[in-house]
Enzyme design. Structure first.
Site, PDB file in Angstrom:
ATOM      1  N   ASP A 114       0.735  -1.106  -0.033  1.00  0.00           N
ATOM      2  CA  ASP A 114      -0.010   0.106  -0.190  1.00  0.00           C
ATOM      3  C   ASP A 114       0.953   1.226  -0.162  1.00  0.00           C
ATOM      4  O   ASP A 114       1.956   1.301   0.539  1.00  0.00           O
ATOM      5  CB  ASP A 114      -0.795  -0.078   1.032  1.00  0.00           C
ATOM      6  CG  ASP A 114      -2.062   0.802   1.267  1.00  0.00           C
ATOM      7  OD1 ASP A 114      -2.751   0.864   0.140  1.00  0.00           O
ATOM      8  OD2 ASP A 114      -2.067   1.918   1.979  1.00  0.00           O
TER       9      ASP A 114
ATOM     10  N   GLU B 203       0.753  -0.315  -4.921  1.00  0.00           N
ATOM     11  CA  GLU B 203      -0.315   0.893  -5.346  1.00  0.00           C
ATOM     12  C   GLU B 203       0.388   2.196  -5.221  1.00  0.00           C
ATOM     13  O   GLU B 203       0.959   2.652  -4.135  1.00  0.00           O
ATOM     14  CB  GLU B 203      -1.276   0.816  -4.128  1.00  0.00           C
ATOM     15  CG  GLU B 203      -2.329   2.006  -4.303  1.00  0.00           C
ATOM     16  CD  GLU B 203      -2.832   2.630  -2.957  1.00  0.00           C
ATOM     17  OE1 GLU B 203      -4.102   2.997  -3.065  1.00  0.00           O
ATOM     18  OE2 GLU B 203      -2.081   2.812  -1.980  1.00  0.00           O
TER      19      GLU B 203
END
Length: 295
Positions: free
Chosen positions: A44, A81
């Site tokens: 993330d 991401e």
């Protein structure tokens, strides 16, 4: 009179990746899970390992991370991401060989929303060419929306449009990701907890349903649950299942290249999936009217 760096909010201090002890600790954690049998990691906010003005340091960190993880598992999957434009995303590919394609997600949703998709395949091909300029070793992680964005149904407000978005996603190249509940038409809009409401498996009382929140958008009134949609051959869920099965059974759709077809009616998304085993011409009509493919 002391401060710490926290990009997202004050309760989430960021780690100091300039500290070699911190870096070694991260690698140790990664190796631990790989040795336990994990195949890879979804990473993330990979862009924010360092502040934006130190982007090159972030690129270098992920390259080092990849090297360390591949020592334990050579075929480890590293999915990152990096929520940014293609230009910002592409340098991260050397360290994170699979990255979520935000620009494509926006393009698909915009095409379906406006009914104009003639340039969609060209936009995807352009992104892929940008990636290829950096490395040939990448897996394009395609998707429509994620856990930080308004859900597909809340954006489109139309079941047929949701079907079109799914069909486009699952016929373009890449490794598609489906956010849970997207396949049954769950709703959700900011703030984030309302995008992450419990999955609807059956109507209440439902022993499988999470109770962590009281849903505002996806309820027994607004969404048909999985158990009901499985029994309906025309449901959105079975539409997804057919598309996935068709994709998995077809070499060109799974592994083929992308060749845009230009000069078409603006309502049409037209492209070829090219492969030595056989090419496939793919045509999507984003309108409710017939459209002529060619003279």
């Amino acid at each position: 009179d002391k401060y710490y760096y926290s990009y997202f909010w004050g309760g989430m201090p960021d780690l100091n990746y300039d500290n070699p002890v911190v870096r070694d600790s991260i690698y140790t954690i990664g190796r631990y899970w790989l040795e336990k049998g994990v195949d890879g990691f979804r990473l993330d906010a990979a862009k924010h390992i360092y502040p934006d003005h130190r982007a090159e340091d972030a690129h270098a960190f992920w390259e080092e991370f990849r090297t360390e993880m591949e020592k334990t598992k050579p075929n480890v999957l590293l999915l990152g991401e990096v929520w940014a434009s293609t230009e910002v995303v592409k340098p991260f590919l050397r360290g994170l060989p699979s990255l979520f394609n935000f620009d494509l997600g926006y393009a698909i949703m915009d095409a379906v929303n406006t009914g104009k998709g003639a340039d969609l395949a060209e936009r995807h091909a352009s992104i892929l060419n940008e990636y290829l300029a950096v490395t040939e070793d990448f897996i394009d992680a395609t998707f429509l929306t994620n856990h930080d964005q308004n859900r597909v149904m809340s954006e489109l407000q139309d079941l047929d449009m949701a079907r079109s978005a799914a069909a486009i996603l699952l016929t373009l190249p890449g490794s598609p990701y489906i956010y849970y509940g997207e396949e049954i038409g769950m709703y959700g809009a900011k703030p984030d907890p309302n995008i992450r409401e419990p999955m609807l498996w059956t109507y209440e009382p439902d022993q499988y349903r999470s109770r962590w929140s009281t849903p505002r958008y996806s309820t027994d009134v607004t969404v048909r649950p999985v158990s009901v949609q499985l029994e309906d051959p025309h449901s959105l869920l079975n539409h997804y299942k057919r598309l996935i099965a068709f994709r998995n059974q077809d070499t060109a759709l799974t592994y083929g290249g992308l060749e845009p077809v230009s000069g078409m009616d603006e309502r049409l998304v037209v492209f070829e999936r090219t492969h030595a085993a056989g090419d496939r011409l793919v045509v999507h009509n984003l309108s409710v009217r017939w459209a002529k493919l060619a003279d």
